[in-house]
Design an enzyme around this catalytic site. Structure first.
Site, short mmCIF file in Angstrom:
data_model
loop_
_atom_site.label_atom_id
_atom_site.label_comp_id
_atom_site.label_asym_id
_atom_site.label_seq_id
_atom_site.Cartn_x
_atom_site.Cartn_y
_atom_site.Cartn_z
N ASP A 183 36.13 34.39 37.06
CA ASP A 183 36.53 33.18 37.93
C ASP A 183 36.16 33.44 39.52
O ASP A 183 34.79 33.38 39.85
CB ASP A 183 37.78 33.07 37.83
CG ASP A 183 38.45 31.67 38.45
OD1 ASP A 183 38.26 31.49 39.57
OD2 ASP A 183 39.34 31.17 37.53
N LYS A 186 32.77 30.85 35.74
CA LYS A 186 32.94 29.78 36.62
C LYS A 186 32.15 29.77 37.74
O LYS A 186 32.39 30.48 38.92
CB LYS A 186 34.25 29.46 37.10
CG LYS A 186 35.30 28.97 35.83
CD LYS A 186 36.50 28.89 36.34
CE LYS A 186 37.75 28.58 35.24
NZ LYS A 186 39.02 28.59 35.73
N ARG A 200 46.80 31.91 23.31
CA ARG A 200 45.94 32.86 23.05
C ARG A 200 45.43 32.78 21.60
O ARG A 200 44.16 33.18 21.43
CB ARG A 200 46.59 34.23 23.20
CG ARG A 200 46.92 34.78 24.84
CD ARG A 200 47.05 36.34 24.97
NE ARG A 200 47.73 36.55 26.11
CZ ARG A 200 47.02 36.83 27.24
NH1 ARG A 200 45.83 36.59 27.36
NH2 ARG A 200 47.68 37.03 28.40
N THR A 251 38.66 40.21 40.00
CA THR A 251 38.86 41.48 38.88
C THR A 251 37.66 42.15 38.69
O THR A 251 37.66 43.41 38.60
CB THR A 251 39.27 40.74 37.69
OG1 THR A 251 40.35 39.84 37.92
CG2 THR A 251 39.67 41.63 36.35
N ASP A 284 36.65 38.45 29.34
CA ASP A 284 37.12 37.05 28.58
C ASP A 284 36.42 36.01 29.64
O ASP A 284 35.70 35.24 29.26
CB ASP A 284 38.37 36.82 28.38
CG ASP A 284 39.38 37.30 29.55
OD1 ASP A 284 38.77 37.62 30.35
OD2 ASP A 284 40.47 36.86 29.55
P1 5GP Z 1 39.10 36.52 38.61
O1 5GP Z 1 39.63 37.79 39.17
O2 5GP Z 1 37.46 36.46 38.30
O3 5GP Z 1 39.35 35.29 39.71
O4 5GP Z 1 39.81 36.11 37.47
C1 5GP Z 1 39.85 36.78 36.34
C2 5GP Z 1 41.19 36.50 35.47
O5 5GP Z 1 41.79 35.27 35.99
C3 5GP Z 1 40.80 36.46 34.14
O6 5GP Z 1 40.54 37.57 33.50
C4 5GP Z 1 41.75 35.66 33.40
O7 5GP Z 1 42.82 36.24 33.11
C5 5GP Z 1 42.41 34.60 34.60
N1 5GP Z 1 41.50 33.43 34.56
C6 5GP Z 1 40.69 32.88 35.45
N2 5GP Z 1 40.24 31.67 34.99
C7 5GP Z 1 41.20 31.37 34.16
C8 5GP Z 1 41.13 30.15 33.02
O8 5GP Z 1 40.57 29.08 33.44
N3 5GP Z 1 42.26 30.16 32.14
C9 5GP Z 1 42.70 31.27 31.88
N4 5GP Z 1 43.82 31.09 30.99
N5 5GP Z 1 42.84 32.44 32.87
C10 5GP Z 1 41.81 32.64 33.74
#
Ligand code: 5GP
Length: 180
Positions: free
Chosen positions: A107, A135, A169, A111, A104
């Site tokens: 960031d 992002k 959601r 993950t 989805d």
């Molecule tokens: P990462 O591991 O890339 O920092 O973040 C991944 C996870 O963080 C995404 O799968 C999501 O669950 C959550 N996440 C990151 N940014 C956002 C955001 O702007 N909104 C929401 N609702 N979840 C986010």
């Protein structure tokens, strides 16, 4: 609806469902064009946030494909690293397959790093990553992302599968946290 209230926070409309639909159609086309005709990819959606994206993506994907969902679950490991992520839900043998991960949002990329780590052990033929939202200002990893739907600024978003503390959601459009 221009604004929504979820728990204690207000969100304003940011990306319309029509724009999302177009971005997904474009993503699906790109993946289709890159896919060898002999290849039947296994799409793997990362739950929970990707369920809406995946449902729309596969409807735009006009060739044969397999589809699975997985969840990354944390559990307390017994070794010194403490928390370890584990994949729940991969039942099929992915060895030798072309796997396309459907995320989805990416960031920080933490993950994504875990996904790469986990799938390396599965001996897949090819691992590709497609994300609906990205992002770029926050992403810190030196890891390839093959397909990006919509790059966005570093602001918290909800809707279209993404939640704020369990809510939001089900919103068909995407909303951005308002500055108070
Ligand atoms: P990462 O591991 O890339 O920092 O973040 C991944 C996870 O963080 C995404 O799968 C999501 O669950 C959550 N996440 C990151 N940014 C956002 C955001 O702007 N909104 C929401 N609702 N979840 C986010």
């Amino acid at each position: 609806m221009d604004t929504v209230q979820l728990h204690d926070k207000q969100f304003q409309i940011f990306i319309s469902k029509d724009k999302i639909k177009k971005a997904i159609a474009h993503l699906a086309l790109q993946v289709m064009e890159d896919m060898d005709d002999q290849e039947t990819p296994v799409f793997i959606g990362i739950l929970n946030g990707s369920f809406m994206f995946v449902a729309d993506f596969v409807r735009e994907y006009k060739k044969d494909c397999h589809l699975s969902f997985v969840k990354l679950a944390s559990y307390q490991g017994t070794n010194s690293t403490g928390k370890i992520k584990q994949l729940v839900g991969v039942n099929e043998d992915l060895k030798g397959k072309t796997v396309v991960i459907l995320e989805d949002i990416i960031d920080t990329g933490n993950t994504l790093a875990e996904i790469y780590e986990i799938f390396r052990e599965q001996e897949v033929k090819q691992l590709k990553i497609a994300t609906l939202f990205f992002k770029p200002d926050v992403f810190k990893k030196d890891l390839p992302i093959d397909y990006i739907g919509i790059p966005i600024e570093d602001r918290f978003i909800v809707g279209y599968g993404l939640d704020y503390d369990g809510l939001g959601r089900n919103l068909p459009d995407v909303y951005q946290l308002m500055n108070n």
